[in-house]
Write an enzyme that holds these catalytic residues in place. Structure first.
Site, mmCIF file in Angstrom:
data_model
loop_
_atom_site.group_PDB
_atom_site.id
_atom_site.type_symbol
_atom_site.label_atom_id
_atom_site.label_comp_id
_atom_site.label_asym_id
_atom_site.label_seq_id
_atom_site.Cartn_x
_atom_site.Cartn_y
_atom_site.Cartn_z
ATOM 1 N N LYS A 43 0.884 -1.176 0.000
ATOM 2 C CA LYS A 43 0.000 0.000 0.000
ATOM 3 C C LYS A 43 0.911 1.212 0.000
ATOM 4 C CE LYS A 43 -1.904 3.050 1.967
ATOM 5 N NZ LYS A 43 -1.680 4.466 1.581
ATOM 6 N N GLU A 94 8.605 1.152 11.418
ATOM 7 C CA GLU A 94 9.700 2.128 11.311
ATOM 8 C C GLU A 94 9.033 3.493 11.305
ATOM 9 O OE1 GLU A 94 12.811 1.191 11.274
ATOM 10 O OE2 GLU A 94 12.823 -0.833 10.444
ATOM 11 N N CYS A 99 13.539 10.448 7.803
ATOM 12 C CA CYS A 99 13.320 10.037 9.192
ATOM 13 C C CYS A 99 14.593 10.215 10.003
ATOM 14 C CB CYS A 99 12.843 8.593 9.240
ATOM 15 S SG CYS A 99 13.855 7.500 8.258
ATOM 16 N N GLU A 119 8.854 16.400 14.796
ATOM 17 C CA GLU A 119 9.499 16.090 13.523
ATOM 18 C C GLU A 119 8.952 17.043 12.468
ATOM 19 O OE1 GLU A 119 8.498 12.271 11.744
ATOM 20 O OE2 GLU A 119 10.621 11.996 11.314
#
Ligand code: NAD
Ligand code: MN
Length: 497
Positions: A191, A267, A302, A401
Site C-alpha cells: 500500500k 519504522e 526520518c 518532527e
C-alpha cells in the site's frame, strides 16, 4: 552518470506513460468502486494522472489472491536458489529502467532527479538483489538434543504480508520490505502512500516480468484511512510492516489488537541529534555534514540531523561554517540535474513546514538563514533551507518532527548535558557525534538510545547493516539478515528416534 539536461527530462516527462491502476494477480485493474484520485506533481503543479482509490473491497480481493498464491506454493515452495535467480532478474530490470523509474519518483514526490537516479533506484534494486542473493546461503538449526531425539529449528514464511509505506523514499522503502519478504517466500500486498503511488505500481510489473508469479506481489494505491486501514484490520493478513509516522504506527498496533493479532513491525519518526564537540577532528567537515544532514532529500528524512547540538566554546566559530555550507544546498527545480534540494511532497506539507518556521520565530529562536517559500513561479512546492540558532530542547522545533529542511541549533556545555539533551526526545532513530577522543566517542555511543549511531560522519548505512529505531521510532529492523526475522516464523520440530 547521466548527460540528460533539464530539457531532456521535461521532454521525457511529457511522453511518460503513467499507470495509476491497482495491480492484482499480475494485472492492472481499476478499483472495485471505480473511484480515483488526482496525482499532482509538487515539482510544478502538473496533473500526472488519475490513480485508483482502493478500499475495503480491493483489500478483500488482493488478500484472497495473495493467500491463494501463497498456498499454491508457486513461490513459497520454490527452491531458494531459484527464487534468488528471479529476485536478481527483478533487480536487473529495475536498473535497466532506472531513468524511467527515477523520473516517476521525482515527478510524484519532488526529490531532485539526480538523487532519484543516483540514490533511489540503485538503493532499491540493491535491497532486492542483496536479499535475493542471501536466501540460498541461510541455514536452519539443529537443537542440542539428547541422543535419541532430533530437534529441528526451521524458519517458514509468515504467509501474507501487508506493507504500508511512506512517500519520502517510495521505492527504497518499498524494496526494504519487498526484498526480505519476497526472498523468504511470502506473498505481499504493498500500500504505497497516496502521495507517491506511481513507482510501486511500475515495480509490480517489472517483478512479474522478472518471473515473480502473479499474486505474489499486489499493489493497492489509495488512502490510509480506507485501504490502509482495511489491510491493517484484515483477519487474513499475517504480518503488517510499516514505515511512516509514529502517530499512524501506534494506530496500526491498535488495529492488530482489534483484529487477528497480526505481527506489526514499525519504522517511524525521528528527531535525531547531531552532536559536535569542541574536539571534532575537522570542524569544516562537520559543518558540511550538518548541512547535508538536514538538506538531503529536502529534510524529508526520518534520520534527518534536525537537532544540531554544538559545544558552546566553539559555537561562534562553528555556526558561520554551517551557514556557509548551507549555501551549497539551494532549492532548485527538481528536474534540473544540478539541483540538490527539490520540491516538498505537496502543498499541504509545504504549509506544515512553513508553520514550523512560524513556531521557531514565535519561540524566539534566531533565524540564521532561509525561512521562506521559494520558486513560486514554477507552480511547485519549494522552501529555502533554514537554520534556527539559540534554540532550547523544549521548543516545538526541537521536539516535533518537521520533515523539511529546517535545522534547530542548541548549545551545550558538557558531554553529560549533550547526551541528556539528545536523549530527551520521544524518538530514538539515529544520532551522530563528532570528537577525536576515542573513549568519549564510545561512551557517548553507548549512552545514546538510538538504532543508528554515527561517529565522525552522518548517515552511513548499507544493506549489510540493520536499520530501525528505539523508543517511539519503532521496533524491528529493516536491512541485513535481521530483517528476515520480520517475515519468518520459527518452528521447533521434535522427532523421537
Ligand atoms: P504517514 O504515517 O502519514 O503515512 C504512512 C503510510 O501510512 C501511508 O501509506 C498512509 O497512507 C498510511 N496510513 C495513514 N493512515 C493510515 C491508517 N489509519 N491505517 C493504515 N494506513 C494508514 O507518514 P508519511 O507522511 O507518509 O511519512 C512520513 C513519516 O514517515 C515521518 O514521520 C518519517 O519519519 C517516517 N519515516 C520513517 C522511516 C524509518 O525508517 N524510520 C523512513 C521514512 C519515513
Ligand atoms: Mn505525488
Amino acid at each position: 552518470m547521466t548527460s540528460l539536461t533539464r530539457a531532456d527530462w521535461e521532454q521525457r516527462a511529457k511522453n511518460l506513460k503513467i499507470e495509476g491502476r491497482a495491480f492484482v494477480h499480475g494485472e492492472y485493474r481499476a478499483a472495485v468502486s471505480g473511484a480515483t484520485f488526482e496525482c499532482i506533481s509538487p515539482v510544478d503543479g502538473r496533473l500526472l494522472g488519475l490513480v485508483a482509490s482502493c478500499d475495503l473491497a480491493d483489500a478483500e480481493l488482493a488478500v484472497a489472491d495473495a493467500r491463494a498464491t501463497f498456498e499454491s506454493g508457486v513461490w513459497s515452495r520454490m527452491a531458494p536458489a531459484q527464487r534468488k535467480g528471479v529476485m536478481i532478474r527483478f533487480a536487473d530490470l529495475m536498473d535497466q529502467h532506472a531513468e524511467e523509474l527515477a523520473l516517476l519518483e521525482t515527478l510524484d514526490m519532488g526529490k531532485p532527479i539526480s538523487d532519484s537516479l543516483g540514490v533511489d533506484v540503485p538503493g532499491a534494486s540493491r535491497a532486492i538483489r542483496w536479499s535475493g542473493e542471501a536466501v540460498d546461503k541461510i541455514y536452519d538449526e539443529v537443537a542440542a538434543t539428547p541422543h535419541d531425539e532430533l530437534g529441528l529449528v526451521t524458519r517458514e514464511p509468515v504467509g501474507v504480508v501487508a506493507a504500508i509505506v511512506p512517500w519520502n523514499f517510495p521505492m527504497i522503502m518499498t524494496c526494504w520490505k519487498l526484498g526480505p519478504a519476497l526472498a523468504t517466500g511470502n506473498s505481499v500486498i504493498v500500500k504505497p502512500s497516496e502521495k507517491s503511488p506511481l513507482s510501486a505500481l511500475r515495480l509490480a510489473q517489472l517483478a512479474l516480468e522478472a518471473g515473480i508469479p502473479a499474486g505474489v506481489l499486489n499493489v493497492l494505491p489509495g488512502f490510509g484511512h480506507t485501504v490502509g486501514k482495511a489491510l491493517a484490520l484484515h483477519m487474513d493478513v499475517d504480518t503488517l510492516v510499516f514505515t511512516g509516522s509514529t502517530k499512524i504506527a501506534k494506530q496500526l498496533m491498535i488495529y492488530a489488537g482489534e483484529s487477528n493479532m497480526k505481527r506489526v513491525w514499525l519504522e517511524a519518526g525521528g528527531k535525531s541529534a547531531n552532536i559536535v564537540f569542541a574536539d571534532a577532528p575537522d570542524l569544516k567537515v562537520a559543518a558540511e555534514a550538518a548541512a547535508a544532514a538536514i538538506c538531503f532529500n529536502q529534510g524529508e528524512m526520518c534520520t534527518a540531523g534536525s537537532r544540531l547540538l554544538v559545544e558552546r566554546s566553539i559555537k561562534d566559530q562553528f555556526m558561520p561554517m554551517v551557514v556557509e555550507a548551507m549555501q551549497g544546498w539551494k532549492a532548485g527545480h527538481s528536474l534540473d540535474p544540478d539541483t540538490k534540494v527539490g520540491a516538498l511532497v505537496d502543498a499541504g506539507h509545504l504549509s506544515a513546514v512553513l508553520g514550523y518556521i512560524d513556531a521557531g520565530h514565535a519561540d524566539q529562536a534566531t533565524l540564521l538563514c532561509g525561512g521562506k517559500r521559494t520558486l513560486e513561479e514554477t507552480g511547485g512546492q519549494y522552501v529555502e533551507p533554514t537554520i534556527f540558532d539559540n534554540a532550547h530542547n523544549a521548543m516545538r522545533i526541537a521536539q516535533e518532527e518537521i520533515f523539511g529542511p529546517v535545522l534547530t541549533v542548541i548549545a551545550f556545555d558538557s558531554t553529560e548535558e549533550a547526551i541528556q539533551i539528545a536523549n530527551d526526545s520521544i524518538y530514538g532513530l539515529a544520532a551522530a557525534i563528532w570528537t577525536s577522543n576515542l573513549s568519549k566517542a564510545h561512551l557517548a555511543a553507548k549512552a545514546l538510545r538510538v538504532g543508528s549511531m554515527w561517529v565522525n560522519q552522518y548517515d552511513g548505512g548499507d544493506m549489510t547493516a540493520p536499520f530501525g529505531g528505539y523508543k517511539q521510532s519503532g521496533n524491528g529492523r529493516d536491512k541485513s539478515l535481521h530483517a528476515f526475522d520480520k517475515y519468518t516464523e520459527i518452528k521447533a520440530t521434535w522427532i523421537k528416534l
